[in-house]
Design a protein around this motif. Structure first.
Motif, PDB file in Angstrom:
ATOM      1  N   LEU A  55      72.476 -14.451 -51.213  1.00 27.52           N
ATOM      2  CA  LEU A  55      72.768 -15.894 -51.189  1.00 27.52           C
ATOM      3  C   LEU A  55      74.509 -15.975 -51.102  1.00 27.52           C
ATOM      4  CD1 LEU A  55      70.013 -18.154 -52.520  1.00 27.52           C
ATOM      5  CD2 LEU A  55      70.443 -17.719 -50.064  1.00 27.52           C
ATOM      6  N   ASP A  56      74.882 -15.239 -52.201  1.00 28.03           N
ATOM      7  CA  ASP A  56      76.271 -15.245 -52.593  1.00 28.03           C
ATOM      8  C   ASP A  56      77.177 -14.714 -51.174  1.00 28.03           C
ATOM      9  OD1 ASP A  56      76.907 -16.243 -55.203  1.00 28.03           O
ATOM     10  OD2 ASP A  56      75.093 -14.987 -55.479  1.00 28.03           O
ATOM     11  N   GLU A  57      76.420 -13.564 -50.635  1.00 29.49           N
ATOM     12  CA  GLU A  57      77.010 -13.292 -49.454  1.00 29.49           C
ATOM     13  C   GLU A  57      76.803 -14.105 -48.429  1.00 29.49           C
ATOM     14  OE1 GLU A  57      76.755  -8.322 -50.250  1.00 29.49           O
ATOM     15  OE2 GLU A  57      74.749  -9.554 -49.884  1.00 29.49           O
ATOM     16  N   HIS A  58      75.795 -14.526 -48.134  1.00 29.70           N
ATOM     17  CA  HIS A  58      75.451 -15.474 -46.876  1.00 29.70           C
ATOM     18  C   HIS A  58      76.212 -16.744 -46.853  1.00 29.70           C
ATOM     19  CE1 HIS A  58      71.958 -14.195 -44.673  1.00 29.70           C
ATOM     20  NE2 HIS A  58      71.303 -13.781 -45.740  1.00 29.70           N
ATOM     21  N   PHE A  59      76.817 -17.303 -48.022  1.00 28.98           N
ATOM     22  CA  PHE A  59      77.214 -18.626 -48.234  1.00 28.98           C
ATOM     23  C   PHE A  59      78.508 -18.585 -49.266  1.00 28.98           C
ATOM     24  CE2 PHE A  59      72.572 -19.545 -47.284  1.00 28.98           C
ATOM     25  CZ  PHE A  59      73.042 -19.910 -46.121  1.00 28.98           C
ATOM     26  N   PRO A  60      79.506 -17.721 -48.799  1.00 25.70           N
ATOM     27  CA  PRO A  60      80.654 -17.571 -49.766  1.00 25.70           C
ATOM     28  C   PRO A  60      81.434 -18.794 -50.307  1.00 25.70           C
ATOM     29  CG  PRO A  60      81.042 -16.422 -47.570  1.00 25.70           C
ATOM     30  CD  PRO A  60      79.773 -16.923 -47.500  1.00 25.70           C
ATOM     31  N   VAL A  61      81.654 -19.477 -49.387  1.00 24.63           N
ATOM     32  CA  VAL A  61      82.194 -20.812 -49.852  1.00 24.63           C
ATOM     33  C   VAL A  61      81.323 -21.969 -50.769  1.00 24.63           C
ATOM     34  CG1 VAL A  61      83.496 -22.862 -48.770  1.00 24.63           C
ATOM     35  CG2 VAL A  61      83.479 -20.623 -47.554  1.00 24.63           C
ATOM     36  N   SER A  62      80.120 -21.901 -50.422  1.00 19.44           N
ATOM     37  CA  SER A  62      79.278 -22.954 -51.146  1.00 19.44           C
ATOM     38  C   SER A  62      78.728 -22.529 -52.246  1.00 19.44           C
ATOM     39  CB  SER A  62      78.000 -23.196 -50.254  1.00 19.44           C
ATOM     40  OG  SER A  62      78.528 -23.947 -48.885  1.00 19.44           O
ATOM     41  N   MET A  63      78.251 -21.302 -52.474  1.00 18.03           N
ATOM     42  CA  MET A  63      77.532 -20.721 -53.530  1.00 18.03           C
ATOM     43  C   MET A  63      78.672 -21.046 -54.970  1.00 18.03           C
ATOM     44  SD  MET A  63      74.323 -19.983 -53.373  1.00 18.03           S
ATOM     45  CE  MET A  63      74.008 -18.669 -54.429  1.00 18.03           C
ATOM     46  N   PRO A  64      79.759 -20.487 -54.748  1.00 12.09           N
ATOM     47  CA  PRO A  64      80.593 -20.613 -56.111  1.00 12.09           C
ATOM     48  C   PRO A  64      80.848 -22.088 -56.467  1.00 12.09           C
ATOM     49  CG  PRO A  64      81.698 -19.217 -54.493  1.00 12.09           C
ATOM     50  CD  PRO A  64      80.509 -19.714 -53.676  1.00 12.09           C
ATOM     51  N   MET A  65      80.716 -22.899 -55.623  1.00 13.70           N
ATOM     52  CA  MET A  65      80.935 -24.385 -55.957  1.00 13.70           C
ATOM     53  C   MET A  65      79.636 -24.944 -56.622  1.00 13.70           C
ATOM     54  SD  MET A  65      82.999 -25.790 -52.664  1.00 13.70           S
ATOM     55  CE  MET A  65      84.585 -25.058 -52.240  1.00 13.70           C
ATOM     56  N   TRP A  66      78.543 -24.617 -55.905  1.00 12.87           N
ATOM     57  CA  TRP A  66      77.097 -24.891 -56.552  1.00 12.87           C
ATOM     58  C   TRP A  66      77.244 -24.211 -58.028  1.00 12.87           C
ATOM     59  CZ3 TRP A  66      74.655 -23.214 -51.547  1.00 12.87           C
ATOM     60  CH2 TRP A  66      74.823 -24.362 -50.655  1.00 12.87           C
ATOM     61  N   ARG A  67      77.361 -23.171 -58.038  1.00 15.10           N
ATOM     62  CA  ARG A  67      77.282 -22.442 -59.335  1.00 15.10           C
ATOM     63  C   ARG A  67      78.265 -23.017 -60.448  1.00 15.10           C
ATOM     64  NH1 ARG A  67      74.524 -17.643 -59.693  1.00 15.10           N
ATOM     65  NH2 ARG A  67      74.086 -16.407 -57.850  1.00 15.10           N
ATOM     66  N   SER A  68      79.332 -23.532 -60.068  1.00 10.60           N
ATOM     67  CA  SER A  68      80.453 -24.057 -61.075  1.00 10.60           C
ATOM     68  C   SER A  68      79.737 -25.510 -61.377  1.00 10.60           C
ATOM     69  CB  SER A  68      81.717 -24.343 -60.334  1.00 10.60           C
ATOM     70  OG  SER A  68      82.392 -23.175 -60.003  1.00 10.60           O
ATOM     71  N   VAL A  69      79.275 -26.317 -60.881  1.00 12.01           N
ATOM     72  CA  VAL A  69      78.426 -27.471 -61.267  1.00 12.01           C
ATOM     73  C   VAL A  69      77.245 -26.906 -62.126  1.00 12.01           C
ATOM     74  CG1 VAL A  69      77.247 -29.578 -60.693  1.00 12.01           C
ATOM     75  CG2 VAL A  69      79.035 -28.732 -59.298  1.00 12.01           C
ATOM     76  N   LEU A  70      76.290 -26.186 -61.681  1.00 10.66           N
ATOM     77  CA  LEU A  70      75.028 -25.775 -62.498  1.00 10.66           C
ATOM     78  C   LEU A  70      75.469 -25.204 -63.501  1.00 10.66           C
ATOM     79  CD1 LEU A  70      73.321 -24.576 -59.394  1.00 10.66           C
ATOM     80  CD2 LEU A  70      72.719 -26.581 -60.581  1.00 10.66           C
ATOM     81  N   LYS A  71      76.552 -24.377 -63.760  1.00 10.48           N
ATOM     82  CA  LYS A  71      76.815 -23.860 -64.946  1.00 10.48           C
ATOM     83  C   LYS A  71      77.288 -24.789 -66.004  1.00 10.48           C
ATOM     84  CE  LYS A  71      79.742 -19.974 -66.663  1.00 10.48           C
ATOM     85  NZ  LYS A  71      80.761 -18.970 -66.564  1.00 10.48           N
ATOM     86  N   ARG A  72      78.080 -25.653 -65.652  1.00  9.36           N
ATOM     87  CA  ARG A  72      78.350 -26.767 -66.503  1.00  9.36           C
ATOM     88  C   ARG A  72      77.220 -27.432 -67.353  1.00  9.36           C
ATOM     89  NH1 ARG A  72      81.128 -32.599 -65.845  1.00  9.36           N
ATOM     90  NH2 ARG A  72      81.136 -33.395 -68.050  1.00  9.36           N
ATOM     91  N   PHE A  73      76.162 -27.759 -66.570  1.00 13.67           N
ATOM     92  CA  PHE A  73      75.032 -28.331 -67.048  1.00 13.67           C
ATOM     93  C   PHE A  73      73.682 -27.369 -67.467  1.00 13.67           C
ATOM     94  CE2 PHE A  73      77.198 -31.415 -64.607  1.00 13.67           C
ATOM     95  CZ  PHE A  73      77.129 -32.524 -65.469  1.00 13.67           C
ATOM     96  N   SER A  74      74.123 -26.123 -67.741  1.00 15.36           N
ATOM     97  CA  SER A  74      73.381 -25.149 -68.079  1.00 15.36           C
ATOM     98  C   SER A  74      72.012 -25.057 -67.222  1.00 15.36           C
ATOM     99  CB  SER A  74      72.832 -25.377 -69.659  1.00 15.36           C
ATOM    100  OG  SER A  74      74.108 -25.389 -70.627  1.00 15.36           O
ATOM    101  N   LEU A  75      72.139 -25.239 -66.043  1.00 15.99           N
ATOM    102  CA  LEU A  75      71.242 -25.059 -65.064  1.00 15.99           C
ATOM    103  C   LEU A  75      71.364 -23.977 -64.045  1.00 15.99           C
ATOM    104  CD1 LEU A  75      70.861 -28.861 -64.380  1.00 15.99           C
ATOM    105  CD2 LEU A  75      69.037 -27.449 -65.491  1.00 15.99           C
ATOM    106  N   GLU A  76      72.220 -23.125 -64.115  1.00 17.39           N
ATOM    107  CA  GLU A  76      72.637 -21.914 -63.182  1.00 17.39           C
ATOM    108  C   GLU A  76      71.277 -21.105 -63.168  1.00 17.39           C
ATOM    109  OE1 GLU A  76      75.908 -18.821 -61.952  1.00 17.39           O
ATOM    110  OE2 GLU A  76      76.047 -19.608 -64.028  1.00 17.39           O
ATOM    111  N   GLU A  77      71.059 -20.556 -64.308  1.00 14.54           N
ATOM    112  CA  GLU A  77      69.657 -19.614 -64.317  1.00 14.54           C
ATOM    113  C   GLU A  77      68.523 -20.334 -63.659  1.00 14.54           C
ATOM    114  OE1 GLU A  77      67.494 -16.137 -65.142  1.00 14.54           O
ATOM    115  OE2 GLU A  77      69.713 -16.525 -65.442  1.00 14.54           O
TER     116      GLU A  77
END
Length: 374
Positions: free
Chosen positions: A342-364
């Motif tokens: 998915l990171d390769e599929h959506f190189p623009v969106s994925m890092p942005m989603w990950r940043s938000v989820l990581k802040r709230f400990s929901l990335e995993e």
């Protein structure tokens, strides 16, 4: 005495510090200074405001003097009424020459609404850019301010500031040829396209209602049937702009979704956090309360828009929270083959989603345990 001050000092120091009403009052009362207050000066000030609120290239004024009939050296009705209101505070504003709005008068009105709107203009700029990415601005950007109807200050103040701002540009936002202009409807309601809504005054909200702490008179809560939005901006973003793009040639694809316990503290923080930085995204909330502000079990929903609102964004992407579910949506086209991540599929969106989820400990939980829609 003011005529003894050098023109250069007036031009570079004094005039820039005055609000437009004071500038026009000076133009009307001092023939010596009238020559300094030109359409060019007003355009300079307008450009300053546009730049300050990140509106350059997003919202603009009509810069073609020939597009407005009349003598640009003569003040329009709005200029005259502003002058009169300053020199005689008890007078009501009138519009005796609204049908002959001059270019100078048009620029005065534009500068006035930029001043009155303040920082709300920057927020509206975000919504406009999102609309453009969703292809709801058929003539592209910038949208041009339309102020012909503002023949008095009361005309601008007749609705909350954010709604007044949208009225100046909303007619240029369309869906399948249908205007998304804000217009009045029956019984105190408003309509945008097929959506009806009404303003919910602060006094209507119960003392313990969560929207009270964030309520802004300039951007008030909005009732849409059984749904309550904490602001007009949230309503505009989550309804007309985000719900119709699929029919306007833009496809929002759900990339991933995950089931999180609705009562999970991490999820609750994500749904209620009020301190999210714009670097991560902007939030737009809505509450399903069945039309009852005192309902015992409302359902809170939240969009976190991570892309589409910045001047440099080229795709729209958001996270949607609904009763413990988190969905990731984007207009970004897949950039790799079927077997790619998915990171390769959506190189623009994925890092942005990950940043938000990581802040709230929901990335995993979302990225590694979530499911792709079938």
């Amino acid at each position: 005495m003011c005529d003894l001050v050098p023109e250069e000092l007036w031009r570079e120091r004094i005039l820039p510090s005055l609000v437009i009403c004071d500038v026009i009052a000076l133009r009307a009362t001092s023939s010596a200074k009238a020559a300094l207050i030109t359409a060019g000066l007003l355009l300079q000030r307008i450009d300053t405001y546009l730049g300050r609120h990140e509106l350059s290239g997003t919202v603009d004024v009509n810069r073609n003097a020939s597009a407005v009939a009349g003598d640009i050296d003569q003040p329009s009705g709005f200029v005259a009424v502003v002058r009169h209101s300053l020199l005689a505070f008890a007078r009501r504003l009138t519009c005796r020459r609204a049908n002959r709005l001059t270019h100078f008068g048009y620029l005065v009105r534009c500068l006035y609404v930029l001043e009155q709107g303040g920082s709300e203009w920057r927020v509206m700029g975000m919504a406009v850019r999102l609309a453009a990415i969703c292809r709801l601005t058929p003539n592209g950007l910038p949208l041009t301010m339309s102020v012909a109807h503002l023949c008095s200050r009361a005309a601008f103040d007749s609705v909350p500031v954010m709604m007044a701002i949208y009225r100046l540009i909303g007619h240029q936002v369309t869906h399948r040829g249908q205007s998304l202009a804000l217009r009045r409807a029956a019984k105190g309601e408003y309509r945008i396209g097929d959506y009806s809504c009404r303003v919910v005054p602060l006094a209507e909200l119960p003392a313990d209602h969560p929207h009270r702490s964030t309520y802004k008179e300039s951007d008030p809560a909005i009732r849409r049937g059984r749904w309550l939005h904490p602001s007009f901006t949230a309503f505009l973003t989550t309804r007309p702009l985000m719900r119709w793009p699929d029919e306007a040639g833009v496809v929002f694809k759900e990339v991933l979704f995950a089931d999180i316990d609705r009562d999970d503290p991490r999820y609750q923080r994500l749904v209620t956090a009020g301190d999210m930085s714009e670097q991560l995204g902007i939030t737009a909330d809505c509450r399903f309360d069945r039309g009852d502000l005192n309902t015992a079990d409302p359902i809170d929903h939240r969009y976190v828009i991570v892309s589409g609102f910045r001047p440099t964004d080229t795709v729209a992407a958001f996270m949607w929270m609904d009763r413990g579910d988190i969905g990731l949506w984007t207009t970004e086209s897949a950039a790799a083959g079927v077997s790619a991540s998915l990171d390769e599929h959506f190189p623009v969106s994925m890092p942005m989603w990950r940043s938000v989820l990581k802040r709230f400990s929901l990335e995993e939980d979302v990225m590694n345990r979530g499911r792709e829609p079938t």
